[in-house]
Scaffold this motif. Sequence first.
Motif, mmCIF file in Angstrom:
data_model
loop_
_atom_site.group_PDB
_atom_site.id
_atom_site.type_symbol
_atom_site.label_atom_id
_atom_site.label_comp_id
_atom_site.label_asym_id
_atom_site.label_seq_id
_atom_site.Cartn_x
_atom_site.Cartn_y
_atom_site.Cartn_z
ATOM 1 N N ILE A 57 22.501 -2.589 5.598
ATOM 2 C CA ILE A 57 21.424 -2.574 4.609
ATOM 3 C C ILE A 57 21.240 -1.122 4.199
ATOM 4 O O ILE A 57 20.977 -0.253 5.036
ATOM 5 N N TYR A 58 21.382 -0.851 2.939
ATOM 6 C CA TYR A 58 21.243 0.499 2.420
ATOM 7 C C TYR A 58 19.923 0.615 1.667
ATOM 8 O O TYR A 58 19.556 -0.269 0.904
ATOM 9 N N VAL A 59 19.225 1.713 1.894
ATOM 10 C CA VAL A 59 17.939 1.948 1.265
ATOM 11 C C VAL A 59 18.027 3.237 0.474
ATOM 12 O O VAL A 59 18.456 4.263 1.021
ATOM 13 N N GLY A 60 17.631 3.199 -0.775
ATOM 14 C CA GLY A 60 17.566 4.415 -1.583
ATOM 15 C C GLY A 60 16.272 5.148 -1.261
ATOM 16 O O GLY A 60 15.203 4.534 -1.246
ATOM 17 N N ALA A 61 16.357 6.436 -0.954
ATOM 18 C CA ALA A 61 15.163 7.183 -0.578
ATOM 19 C C ALA A 61 15.292 8.632 -1.002
ATOM 20 O O ALA A 61 16.396 9.131 -1.212
ATOM 21 N N MET A 62 14.150 9.295 -1.098
ATOM 22 C CA MET A 62 14.146 10.709 -1.473
ATOM 23 C C MET A 62 13.343 11.567 -0.503
ATOM 24 O O MET A 62 13.593 12.743 -0.360
ATOM 25 N N GLY A 63 12.340 11.013 0.159
ATOM 26 C CA GLY A 63 11.486 11.797 1.027
ATOM 27 C C GLY A 63 12.146 12.147 2.350
ATOM 28 O O GLY A 63 13.018 11.426 2.830
ATOM 29 N N GLU A 76 9.634 -2.057 8.367
ATOM 30 C CA GLU A 76 9.248 -3.430 8.699
ATOM 31 C C GLU A 76 10.089 -4.449 7.932
ATOM 32 O O GLU A 76 10.545 -5.447 8.490
ATOM 33 N N THR A 77 10.322 -4.183 6.670
ATOM 34 C CA THR A 77 11.103 -5.091 5.836
ATOM 35 C C THR A 77 12.555 -5.155 6.296
ATOM 36 O O THR A 77 13.134 -6.234 6.419
ATOM 37 N N VAL A 78 13.161 -4.004 6.561
ATOM 38 C CA VAL A 78 14.564 -3.975 6.983
ATOM 39 C C VAL A 78 14.736 -4.683 8.325
ATOM 40 O O VAL A 78 15.685 -5.461 8.513
ATOM 41 N N ARG A 134 0.859 -1.179 0.000
ATOM 42 C CA ARG A 134 0.000 0.000 0.000
ATOM 43 C C ARG A 134 0.897 1.231 0.000
ATOM 44 O O ARG A 134 1.860 1.314 0.740
ATOM 45 N N GLN A 135 0.544 2.190 -0.787
ATOM 46 C CA GLN A 135 1.380 3.376 -0.918
ATOM 47 C C GLN A 135 1.151 4.405 0.186
ATOM 48 O O GLN A 135 1.859 5.373 0.259
ATOM 49 N N GLU A 136 0.148 4.183 1.082
ATOM 50 C CA GLU A 136 -0.086 5.162 2.143
ATOM 51 C C GLU A 136 1.069 5.222 3.137
ATOM 52 O O GLU A 136 1.268 6.225 3.791
ATOM 53 N N SER A 137 1.794 4.135 3.303
ATOM 54 C CA SER A 137 2.815 4.068 4.345
ATOM 55 C C SER A 137 4.117 3.442 3.855
ATOM 56 O O SER A 137 4.557 2.417 4.376
ATOM 57 N N PRO A 138 4.769 4.045 2.877
ATOM 58 C CA PRO A 138 6.016 3.447 2.395
ATOM 59 C C PRO A 138 7.101 3.397 3.461
ATOM 60 O O PRO A 138 7.892 2.456 3.516
ATOM 61 N N LEU A 139 7.149 4.374 4.360
ATOM 62 C CA LEU A 139 8.154 4.377 5.421
ATOM 63 C C LEU A 139 7.965 3.166 6.336
ATOM 64 O O LEU A 139 8.922 2.470 6.672
#
Length: 64
Positions: free
Chosen positions: A53-59, A14-16, A4-9
């Motif tokens: 674990i590296y995550v690409g992010a922009m927000g 949770e995944t990490v 769901r796109q409401e909560s990408p953070l």
Amino acid sequence: MGLRQESPLAAVRETVLTVRALLRGESVRPRGSFLGWNEARALHSPPLSVPSIYVGAMGPKMLA
């Protein structure tokens, strides 16, 4: 991926956390908003040190 796109953070967090636990050799039973299954464990011996674990992010929230 069906997220769901409401909560990408929350989905990334949770995944990490789940992947880190698996890399430490732990059995996990994620019951969050995005992941959920009975039990999972890695089929290998845990590494001597858990890799970063590296995550690409922009927000702004994801970058905090």
